[in-house]
Design a protein around this motif. Structure first.
Motif, PDB file in Angstrom:
ATOM      1  N   ALA A  38     109.123  60.657  57.619  1.00 30.06           N
ATOM      2  CA  ALA A  38     110.421  60.239  58.151  1.00 30.06           C
ATOM      3  C   ALA A  38     111.567  60.997  57.497  1.00 30.06           C
ATOM      4  CB  ALA A  38     110.595  58.732  57.948  1.00 30.06           C
ATOM      5  N   ASN A  39     111.524  61.125  56.181  1.00 32.13           N
ATOM      6  CA  ASN A  39     112.627  61.801  55.504  1.00 32.13           C
ATOM      7  C   ASN A  39     112.589  63.308  55.731  1.00 32.13           C
ATOM      8  OD1 ASN A  39     114.920  61.261  53.602  1.00 32.13           O
ATOM      9  ND2 ASN A  39     113.841  62.795  52.397  1.00 32.13           N
ATOM     10  N   GLN A  96     116.544  54.928  55.496  1.00 33.33           N
ATOM     11  CA  GLN A  96     116.105  55.529  56.760  1.00 33.33           C
ATOM     12  C   GLN A  96     116.776  54.854  57.951  1.00 33.33           C
ATOM     13  OE1 GLN A  96     111.841  55.551  57.063  1.00 33.33           O
ATOM     14  NE2 GLN A  96     111.560  56.477  55.051  1.00 33.33           N
ATOM     15  N   TYR A 135     113.408  55.423  66.696  1.00 34.00           N
ATOM     16  CA  TYR A 135     113.842  55.441  65.296  1.00 34.00           C
ATOM     17  C   TYR A 135     113.289  54.284  64.471  1.00 34.00           C
ATOM     18  CZ  TYR A 135     117.124  51.609  66.141  1.00 34.00           C
ATOM     19  OH  TYR A 135     117.673  50.388  66.431  1.00 34.00           O
ATOM     20  N   THR A 157     116.636  59.582  49.321  1.00 34.14           N
ATOM     21  CA  THR A 157     115.294  59.263  49.800  1.00 34.14           C
ATOM     22  C   THR A 157     114.298  60.316  49.345  1.00 34.14           C
ATOM     23  OG1 THR A 157     116.283  58.229  51.754  1.00 34.14           O
ATOM     24  CG2 THR A 157     113.928  58.665  51.826  1.00 34.14           C
ATOM     25  N   ALA A 202     116.454  60.703  63.346  1.00 38.69           N
ATOM     26  CA  ALA A 202     115.218  59.998  63.022  1.00 38.69           C
ATOM     27  C   ALA A 202     114.100  60.371  63.986  1.00 38.69           C
ATOM     28  CB  ALA A 202     115.446  58.490  63.051  1.00 38.69           C
TER      29      ALA A 202
END
Length: 244
Positions: A108-109, A53, A65, A142, A61
């Motif tokens: 986040a992903n 990440q 971030y 991820t 992001a």
């Protein structure tokens, strides 16, 4: 007659030995109470997800971030402090912390994947093939980790519930469950088995040797295949177009 009596006596002796062992030869390890699996594998993979990440372009992001990675580190540290060596049932808050950690990684992903897909569709992302492939590869990897965590956390109530061996019916059918003679007597699924399941589902876009049994498992695998397919197709198509 003597042979039949001898066979009957041998069977009776085997049954008695099994009863003396507490039925360990009758009930497979994944269906009885066992020791929790070591924490190192899931910890290492979560750390890899956080590093991936941080390596993504900051424009993809969730802003700022660094917020989500820092929160993930804090939650992971809490899990390690509360249960450092093995994933075992101790307190309820450990499971809640684990679910929150996986939720943050997924958020986040997912945010980065959506931003990347929208950028590719609108033509604002993917100016160079090399960085685009690295970014897409990081998001894809991820994504594999994210779904492996969800499979691991929800199969038969999660790792802490599996330690107790209370739930009889599995959500995923591994080969060792169908053919116990191919594995040691104490075999039971651990995190690396779910990571393998997630990886093969992301590459084949379908189940391979691990079959989903429950409806939620089927829906989650379908979602993972869809996300992986869209990411791979758009990123590779754009990269090939740039290289031409």
């Amino acid at each position: 007659m003597n042979d039949r009596m001898s066979d009957a006596e041998n069977r009776l002796a085997r049954i008695e030995r099994r009863l003396e062992d507490g039925g360990r030869d009758v009930v497979p390890a994944w269906r009885r109470a066992t020791q929790g699996e070591p924490r190192w594998a899931v910890t290492a993979v979560i750390l890899l997800a956080v590093v991936l990440q941080l390596m993504l372009p900051h424009r993809l992001a969730f802003q700022p971030y660094w917020v989500l990675p820092v929160l993930e580190f804090v939650l992971l540290a809490g899990l390690i402090a509360g249960n450092p060596r093995r994933v075992e049932p101790r307190t309820r808050w450990l499971r809640l912390v684990g679910l929150a950690l996986m939720g943050l990684i997924s958020l986040a992903n997912g945010w980065a994947a959506v931003r990347l897909v929208l950028g590719l569709v609108n033509g604002t992302e993917g100016k160079e093939a090399g960085p685009l492939l690295l970014t897409g590869g990081g998001i894809w990897l991820t994504n594999v980790i994210v779904f492996a965590l969800w499979y691991w956390e929800w199969d038969r109530g999660g790792p802490m519930a599996r330690v107790r061996g209370r739930q009889q019916y599995a959500d995923f059918l591994f080969v060792q469950m169908q053919s116990p003679e191919t594995a040691p007597a104490d075999w039971e699924p651990a995190f690396l088995d779910y990571l393998y399941l997630s990886f093969t589902n992301s590459t084949a876009f379908s189940p391979t040797d691990v079959m989903p049994l429950s409806r939620w498992a089927k829906m989650l695998m379908m979602l993972q295949s869809s996300v992986s397919l869209v990411t791979v197709v758009l990123v590779v198509a754009r990269a090939v177009n740039i290289l031409r």
